[in-house]
Structures are given as structure tokens and as C-alpha cells.
Motif scaffolding. Sequence first.
Motif, PDB file in Angstrom:
ATOM      1  N   ASP A 204      -5.923  -0.715  -4.744  1.00  0.00           N
ATOM      2  CA  ASP A 204      -5.376  -1.334  -3.541  1.00  0.00           C
ATOM      3  C   ASP A 204      -6.312  -2.451  -3.076  1.00  0.00           C
ATOM      4  N   GLU A 205      -5.926  -3.667  -3.390  1.00  0.00           N
ATOM      5  CA  GLU A 205      -6.745  -4.841  -3.055  1.00  0.00           C
ATOM      6  C   GLU A 205      -8.224  -4.580  -3.305  1.00  0.00           C
TER       7      GLU A 205
ATOM      8  N   SER B 162       0.837  -1.211   0.000  1.00  0.00           N
ATOM      9  CA  SER B 162       0.000   0.000   0.000  1.00  0.00           C
ATOM     10  C   SER B 162       0.861   1.246   0.000  1.00  0.00           C
TER      11      SER B 162
ATOM     12  N   GLN C 177      -8.806   0.434  -0.883  1.00  0.00           N
ATOM     13  CA  GLN C 177      -9.032  -0.900  -0.349  1.00  0.00           C
ATOM     14  C   GLN C 177     -10.424  -1.023   0.275  1.00  0.00           C
TER      15      GLN C 177
HETATM   16 MG   LIG Z   1      -2.258  -2.581   2.185  1.00  0.00          MG
END
Ligand SMILES: [Mg+2]
Lengths: 294, 264
Positions: free
Chosen positions: B162-163, B47, B83
Motif C-alpha cells: 500500500d503506497e 486501500s 503504507q
Molecule cells: Mg490508501
Amino acid sequence: MASPTTLDGKVSLGTGGRDAAPVKARSLPRISGKGLAKVAAMVLPPLVVLAGFLLFWEVACSHPGAGLPPPSRVVSEAWPIIVDPFFDNGGTDKGLFWHISASLQRVALGFALAAIGGILLGTLVGQSEWAMRGLDPIFQVLRTIPPLAWLPLSLAAFRDGQPSAIFVIFITSIWPIIINTAVGIRNIPQDYRNVAAVVRLNPLEFFFKIMLPSAAPYIFTGLRIGVGLSWLAIVAAEMLIGGVGIGFFIWDAWNSSHISEIIVALVYVGVIGFILDRLVAGLGRLVTRGTSAA
Amino acid sequence: MAHLDLSQVGISFTRAGRTTEVLRDVDLKIAKGEFVSIIGHSGCGKSTVLNIVAGLLKASTGVVLLDGREVSSPGPERAVVFQNHSLLPWLTVRENVALAVDKVLARKKSRAERSAWIEHNLALVNMMHAADKRPNEISGGMKQRVGIARALAMEPTVLLMDEPFGALDALTRAHLQDQLMDIHVRLKNTVIMITHDVDEAVLLSDRIVMMTNGPSATIGEVLTVPMARPRKRLELVEDKDYVHCRAEVLEFLYARHARPALAA
Ligand SMILES: [Mg+2]
Ligand SMILES: Nc1ncnc2c1ncn2[C@@H]1O[C@H](COP(=O)(O)OP(=O)(O)OP(=O)(O)O)[C@@H](O)[C@H]1O
């Protein structure tokens, strides 16, 4: 982060933001036996308690030489001002409606100024570590000053009762607004700040589109406490500054020994204070519909 | 010259007087239109890399260049899919996308064009039916789709994710992966995506960047995924290249750079 000294706790009213009553009220339209029973369960207890209290009062104050008049005498003595709140004999000899509306106007103005100033200052304090360090100790000292203690100073500065009373409202109600707004601003999730940074909101857009909505639940907590304090302060301030106003009305009644009129006025003061509180709470619920649930 | 160029990027955080180096000497060149995944164990600094590219964090050493210009602050040309979706809860789905579009494309498009563009992007992720709902009224997968629509609507040259599918169930995840591949084929954005999921990385990426464990994490290996596009997940299961790539990544993560201790 430096551990926040006093700003970290959200100052809140005992009852909190959400009340059970409106939720129940919404289910009313289905009028069934069950619904009626529910309403009765809500309305009856306060009525019973009120009746019991009045009865006790009546009995306790009926004997000759009692300090306070019993409720029956309050109603009979104050009957003229109860049935006609709109009379106006010029000067300060007016009906309760005029006194209360004068007080409400002062509160509206002072409170509106406090809301604007409080939200702006609270934003500054919540947003900038430096402003927090500089201003927080000063605020913490100033906010403990009792409302009426400001009155002589403001009379000296404004040389007039009207702006002085408004200033007292302002200075009384601004602190909880500042403090709660600051906490709300401080609690804006980093995620929202990141979103704002990526789309490059300018500071003004950031204030209106992210800060205000995100901190709204906190801001309304502050506003609700503030409006309550305003109402507390105005009655006291008006006793001193004179003119038209519910505070003056009470003081005037005391000076002419109209105890019954005082009691009627107090009922009005209580009911109006309650309505103001509910008004701000309801407005808050309306505005933060989307935010608070998330 | 590479489209996106990270050279010698490093970052240290100082907390309570103690400085820890999280990233050291991260070098990565990404071509236009490339889909790059970053994979690595939790806490290694994925991240952090993404946030540096986004401009949300400042590198302590090294530079990030986008088309030769140094990246120093966040901007819509490097849109981020966060995320945790990061939708604003007081706005409807449409308003969330509109907030970005109206700000970012204010000069480029007229009001009517912007409004059409918002609808277009909502349609792209199949969210038209819930456009007037608020984030707390829609599912996690739908929120993530809105986050993607919001990012795509900014017309980014680089899309940072991010994910994006981390918190979703397997079915929703597969569905969104397919949609993402579809969008990537059509729009040809440059994409950097962080993931924990080896299959996801192999399925979607042109290259997979594998990171070593922190502290002082860096790029351990970069694997090129050769399968032709468009890729079909069902056909890939038996594909020689797919199986090989998958094995390579697993080998890196669990044999050569196994997570030191699961103490954390
Ligand atoms: Mg992360
Ligand atoms: N602002 C910060 N201050 C101090 N340390 C930080 C900060 N941000 C990240 N770190 C540290 O940097 C390391 C990498 O964090 P990062 O969030 O990049 O990991 P990650 O690879 O994305 O992990 P995950 O897969 O769990 O999301 C962690 O050890 C974290 O504690």
C-alpha cells in the motif's frame, strides 16, 4: 464507537512519567566547575528550605506547653529507635526496620496481586466493547469506596488481619491499574493489530507480544499511581488490624504518647513512599524505553 | 484459473446510520508472478481493495479467490507492506522481521534456518548494518525497507503493498523501486502495489489497474505495460511504449476521471 465515559482520560500523576532529575544525573561524570554548580543548584534549594522549616518548627514549639515537640527533642527522645532500627524484643516491640519490612511485605503481595489482576481485567475491558459496557460502571462505583471501608468486610470474610490488610491493598490499588491498562489497550494502533493478524498471532501471543509492550507506558502510569495508593492504604489499615507494621507502630506510639516516635515514623513512611514511587517509575522507564519514544 | 481472482467485489461502510458504498463490482484476475499496480485518486478505495485481498476487511458482496480458495481472513501468504511501515517500535529491526518469521515459518524451518532466513531477508533490502537499531533510530526509507523485508520473509504467494514509497523523497524512492524490481525478478512473487505515482506504476508493473472516483468506485481501465524486463529507468525515458503508457494513465486520471472537486 460509543463515546467512552470515564475511561478515555489517562489518569496520570502530576509530575508525569519523565523526570528531569535522572537526565541531569547522567551528565554528572564530567566533574567540572559547571557540573558542581549544577549539582549545587539542585541540592541547595531543598536543603535551605528544609533548614528553614526545621528552624521555624524549633522556634514555634520550644515554649513550654507546646502541642508538638521541637525537632531537637524529637531527635533526643526518639534516639534509641533512630540509631537501632533492628532491635527485636519479641511481640510487637521491634525496631522500625521490622515494622517497615512487614508493611512492605503486605504491600508487595497486595500490589503484585493488584498488578496481575488489574492488567488482566484492564485488558479485558480495553479489548471488548461488551466487557467495557458491563464492567466500567461497576468499576467506577467501586473505585470511589475509601480503602478503609473495605476493611470490616474483608475482616469478616478472611477472619484474620493479615489477608485482610493484603486485600485492602489489592482493592485500593487495582482501579488505576485497570483503568490505565484499558486506555492503553484501547489505544493500540490498528496498524499493530493488522500486523498481528497477517502473521496470525494467537490470542496469547498477541497479548504478550503486542498488547503488553504497546500498552506498557499506560500500564506503568497505573502501576505508579497504584503503588502510591497501596502505601497510603497500608498505614491506615495497619492502625486498625494491629500486629507488626509501620501503621501499628504509629498507632501504638500515639497510645503511649510517644509523639517523637510518631514523627520519626512519619519521616520513614514519607521516604519509603517516595522510594516506591521512584522504583516503579524507574522500572517503567526501563521497560518502555523503546515504546514511549515512538 | 487465475491465481488471484476478485469477482464482483463490493463493500459498503455504515457510519452513524448512513451507509456509503465505497466499492462496486470490482473484477480482477491476476496471474502468478504478475506485478499489478492500482492507481486512482485519493479516497477512491484503493486501500480498501488491498485490505479486502489481505483479509483485513470483509467484502459486502462478491468473493476473492486465491488459487481457487476463498479469502476470508488475513494470513502470511498474502503479506502486506503497510503504507506507514507499521513496525513495532519496541522491537529492533531484526526482531521485527523475526516476529513474523518465527511465527509464520515455525513448522517449515528449524531455529537455525529461520535465523539465517531473517539475515537473508535483511540483506535483501540492504539493512544488515542497522539490524539492531529500533525503528525510531532509522530513516523513513529504511523503515519501509524493513517493512518490505518483513513481508518478503513470510514467503508470501501474493505481496500486497500500500503506497510503499509514498512518503519518501525522490532519490530514496528510485533506489527502492530498483531494489523492488530486482527482488521481483529473482523471487517472481505476485505483487499488487498501490501507488499515486504514474511513473512508478509504469516502471514497475505488468498491468496498471486504474480506478474510477468514488463513491461506488470500480475498475475503470486496465492497461498492459509491454516493456521487457529487466527495465532500466534511464533507458525508458525515451522508450516509445513507456511514453505511451504514461500518457494513457495521465489521460485517464486527469482528463477522463479528473478528481471531481478538491474540496476534501
Ligand atoms: Mg490508501
Ligand atoms: N472503515 C471505514 N468506515 C467508513 N468509511 C471508510 C472506511 N474505510 C474507508 N472508508 C472510506 O472509503 C473510501 C476509500 O478509502 P480508501 O482508504 O480505500 O481510499 P484510498 O484510495 O486508499 O485513498 P488514499 O489514496 O488517500 O490512500 C474513503 O472515502 C473512506 O472515507
